[in-house]
Design a protein around this motif. Sequence first.
Motif, PDB file in Angstrom:
ATOM      1  N   UNK A   9      27.850 -16.866  68.861  1.00 26.61           N
ATOM      2  CA  UNK A   9      27.076 -17.449  67.774  1.00 26.61           C
ATOM      3  C   UNK A   9      25.779 -18.042  68.301  1.00 26.61           C
ATOM      4  N   UNK A  10      25.863 -18.712  69.456  1.00 27.38           N
ATOM      5  CA  UNK A  10      24.691 -19.353  70.035  1.00 27.38           C
ATOM      6  C   UNK A  10      23.653 -18.324  70.469  1.00 27.38           C
ATOM      7  N   UNK A  11      24.115 -17.265  71.126  1.00 27.79           N
ATOM      8  CA  UNK A  11      23.197 -16.205  71.535  1.00 27.79           C
ATOM      9  C   UNK A  11      22.536 -15.585  70.318  1.00 27.79           C
ATOM     10  N   UNK A  12      23.322 -15.364  69.268  1.00 32.28           N
ATOM     11  CA  UNK A  12      22.763 -14.809  68.037  1.00 32.28           C
ATOM     12  C   UNK A  12      21.653 -15.692  67.509  1.00 32.28           C
ATOM     13  N   UNK A 151      25.276  -4.905  69.298  1.00 34.02           N
ATOM     14  CA  UNK A 151      26.389  -4.256  69.994  1.00 34.02           C
ATOM     15  C   UNK A 151      26.963  -5.255  71.000  1.00 34.02           C
ATOM     16  N   UNK A 152      28.246  -5.522  70.884  1.00 33.98           N
ATOM     17  CA  UNK A 152      28.910  -6.466  71.766  1.00 33.98           C
ATOM     18  C   UNK A 152      30.013  -5.737  72.523  1.00 33.98           C
ATOM     19  N   UNK A 153      29.979  -5.863  73.819  1.00 33.10           N
ATOM     20  CA  UNK A 153      30.985  -5.241  74.679  1.00 33.10           C
ATOM     21  C   UNK A 153      31.674  -6.337  75.479  1.00 33.10           C
ATOM     22  N   UNK A 154      33.004  -6.325  75.517  1.00 33.59           N
ATOM     23  CA  UNK A 154      33.709  -7.315  76.322  1.00 33.59           C
ATOM     24  C   UNK A 154      34.689  -6.613  77.257  1.00 33.59           C
ATOM     25  N   UNK A 155      34.806  -7.154  78.457  1.00 36.58           N
ATOM     26  CA  UNK A 155      35.754  -6.656  79.451  1.00 36.58           C
ATOM     27  C   UNK A 155      36.469  -7.842  80.060  1.00 36.58           C
ATOM     28  N   UNK A 184      26.012  -8.759  75.053  1.00 34.06           N
ATOM     29  CA  UNK A 184      25.482  -8.617  73.705  1.00 34.06           C
ATOM     30  C   UNK A 184      24.086  -8.010  73.755  1.00 34.06           C
ATOM     31  N   UNK A 185      23.883  -6.948  72.984  1.00 35.72           N
ATOM     32  CA  UNK A 185      22.575  -6.308  72.887  1.00 35.72           C
ATOM     33  C   UNK A 185      22.048  -6.444  71.463  1.00 35.72           C
ATOM     34  N   UNK A 191      22.101 -10.019  76.552  1.00 33.12           N
ATOM     35  CA  UNK A 191      22.578 -11.301  77.061  1.00 33.12           C
ATOM     36  C   UNK A 191      23.985 -11.089  77.608  1.00 33.12           C
ATOM     37  N   UNK A 192      24.250 -11.634  78.788  1.00 30.99           N
ATOM     38  CA  UNK A 192      25.569 -11.502  79.416  1.00 30.99           C
ATOM     39  C   UNK A 192      26.170 -12.895  79.601  1.00 30.99           C
ATOM     40  N   UNK A 193      27.413 -13.048  79.157  1.00 32.80           N
ATOM     41  CA  UNK A 193      28.130 -14.315  79.247  1.00 32.80           C
ATOM     42  C   UNK A 193      29.374 -14.111  80.099  1.00 32.80           C
ATOM     43  N   UNK A 194      29.571 -14.990  81.094  1.00 31.95           N
ATOM     44  CA  UNK A 194      30.713 -14.936  81.994  1.00 31.95           C
ATOM     45  C   UNK A 194      31.665 -16.068  81.626  1.00 31.95           C
TER      46      UNK A 194
END
Length: 227
Positions: A9-12, A151-155, A184-185, A191-194
């Motif tokens: 939400x914050x990145x958005x 587009x959100x990808x999670x691993x 998140x693209x 943006x990449x969140x760890x």
Amino acid sequence: MKKIVLALAFVSALFVTSCSSDDSNSVSYGESTGNYWPMAVNNTWIFGSDIGNSELKIIGSTAINGTTYYEISDQADNVFGVQNWVAKKGATYLQKIADSSINQEGITMNMQGYEIPIFKDDLEANASWNGNLSSKITYSFNGQTTSTTAKIKYTGTILEKNSTVVLNGITYPNVIKTKTIVEMKILEQTVIIDLQYWFAKDVGPIWENTSYNGSTQERALINHILH
């Protein structure tokens, strides 16, 4: 423990958008090997960090498609006030965000709810899971409304299984350590969140670390109350 939802939400918000999603991956829930996040109303976890203490609490429950979801309130993650639930299906622990609307600096952002698997307690060390979210984004500003797609990808990965951890003088056996990378693209920006979480059997979350945009937030369990 709201970090996955809040981070997205914050990145958005930073990109003047809001996030909605549709998970295109089917989920295999597996067979539980234990209770690594006890879920009951009023269960509470108190965490300490270098900026003070914060409380994570289950404040309610609701049935969604035949599964009980538990609403959580996290003092460390209340920037947007987004409603958030957790649930367990088989061996899979899920985090679900509600539909919401955010107004920031005159921009109204509409976010449709979505769900992400946090971790799976039947996986061994180094095992992983992943998924993709296709997100329709709408926002309004000065009477005009537009939309785009994120587009959100999670691993996710199990870093360690059955570990013993000492935090704030308390020993926790049977700990699962997890790591989730969220990418998140939006509008050609990435943006990449760890996110790293530790869960102790019959206790719940005991440690977490979030790294994003060059900053890191970490906190460790001080005390907990289970019902």
